[in-house]
Design an enzyme around this catalytic site. Structure first.
Site, PDB file in Angstrom:
ATOM      1  N   LYS A   1       0.754  -1.387  -0.064  1.00 30.65           N
ATOM      2  CA  LYS A   1      -0.086   0.097  -0.091  1.00 30.65           C
ATOM      3  C   LYS A   1       0.952   1.290  -0.131  1.00 30.65           C
ATOM      4  CE  LYS A   1      -2.191  -0.810   4.079  1.00 30.65           C
ATOM      5  NZ  LYS A   1      -1.497  -2.202   4.388  1.00 30.65           N
TER       6      LYS A   1
ATOM      7  N   ARG B   1      11.583  -6.010   4.957  1.00 32.17           N
ATOM      8  CA  ARG B   1      11.490  -4.799   4.966  1.00 32.17           C
ATOM      9  C   ARG B   1      12.077  -4.229   6.246  1.00 32.17           C
ATOM     10  NH1 ARG B   1       5.421  -2.554   5.236  1.00 32.17           N
ATOM     11  NH2 ARG B   1       5.334  -3.588   7.213  1.00 32.17           N
TER      12      ARG B   1
ATOM     13  N   ARG C   1       0.012  -8.768  13.874  1.00 31.33           N
ATOM     14  CA  ARG C   1      -0.605  -7.702  12.786  1.00 31.33           C
ATOM     15  C   ARG C   1      -1.267  -8.337  11.685  1.00 31.33           C
ATOM     16  NH1 ARG C   1       4.650  -5.069  11.640  1.00 31.33           N
ATOM     17  NH2 ARG C   1       3.839  -4.592   9.566  1.00 31.33           N
TER      18      ARG C   1
END
Ligand code: AMP
Length: 188
Positions: A14, A128, A141
Site C-alpha cells: 500500500k 522490510r 498484525r
C-alpha cells in the site's frame, strides 16, 4: 480530483504504491503509520502513547487516530485530493471517515484493495526489517488485520467503490493495474 483509500493487509505494498501515485497525481499521501512512526521518533505525547501498541502489532486506540485524521484532511494541501494509506483500519474508523467526508463535503473515488496471500506478506515484511517487522509481531498484525480491518471489504463493497487489485504481481504490474482504475487529473 483524486481521493483514494488503500486497503489491504500489512506488507501488501500500500505504502509503495500510494507514494508513487501521490507523486504522479500530485496529491498528498497520508499514512497514519508514517505519522505515528514520526511521532514515536520525536517522542511526542502521541508517540509515547502509540509506541507500545505499534511494537506489539496492535492497533492504537481510535481516540489517538480520529482527531489526527480530521486535522489532516482539513489542511490546505488536501484540496486537490488525497491518498489514505493505513486508515481506516476498523469499522468505527470507516464510519468516522464517512461522517467526516460528509461534513467537509468530499467523497472518496475508489477504495483500492490490494490482495496478497499470507506467505508472500510475511516474506515481504521480513525483508522490510522495520522495528515492528519481527516474525511474531508480523503474525499478530496479520491476525489484527483479519479480525478488524478485513471486514471493511464488505463495508465498502456495499458502497460499490471497491476495486480489487492483485498485489502479488510485480510492483510495476500493480502500478499499471492501478493506473487503469485511477484517472489522475494532476496534469489537466
Ligand atoms: P502501518 O505502517 O500502516 O502498517 O502501521 C503501523 C502500525 O501503526 C500499526 O501496526 C498500528 O499499530 C498503527 N496504526 C497505523 N494506522 C493505524 C490506524 N488507522 N488505527 C490504529 N492503528 C494504526
Amino acid at each position: 480530483m483524486t481521493r483514494l483509500i488503500f486497503l489491504g493487509p500489512p506488507g501488501a505494498g500500500k505504502g509503495t504504491q500510494a507514494k508513487q501515485l501521490s507523486k504522479s497525481c500530485e496529491v498528498p499521501h497520508i499514512s497514519t503509520g508514517d505519522i505515528l512512526r514520526a511521532a514515536v521518533k520525536a517522542k511526542t505525547e502521541l508517540g509515547q502513547k502509540a509506541e507500545g501498541y505499534m511494537n506489539a502489532g496492535e492497533l492504537v486506540p481510535d481516540e489517538l487516530i480520529l482527531n489526527l485524521i480530521r486535522e489532516r484532511l482539513n489542511q490546505a494541501d488536501t484540496a486537490k485530493g488525497w491518498l489514505l494509506d493505513g486508515f481506516p483500519r476498523n469499522v468505527e474508523q470507516a464510519e468516522f471517515l464517512n461522517n467526516l467526508l460528509d461534513e467537509i463535503e468530499q467523497s472518496c473515488d475508489f477504495i483500492i484493495n490490494l490482495e496478497v496471500p499470507d506467505d508472500a506478506l510475511v516474506e515481504r515484511m521480513l525483508e522490510r526489517g522495520r522495528v515492528d517487522d519481527k516474525e511474531e509481531v508480523i503474525r499478530n498484525r496479520l491476525e489484527v488485520y483479519r479480525e478488524q480491518t478485513e471486514p471493511l471489504i464488505a463495508f465498502y463493497e456495499g458502497q460499490q467503490l471497491l476495486r480489487s487489485v492483485d498485489g502479488a504481481q510485480s510492483m510495476k504490474q500493480v502500478t499499471e493495474a492501478l493506473q487503469e482504475i485511477v484517472t489522475c487529473d494532476a496534469v489537466v
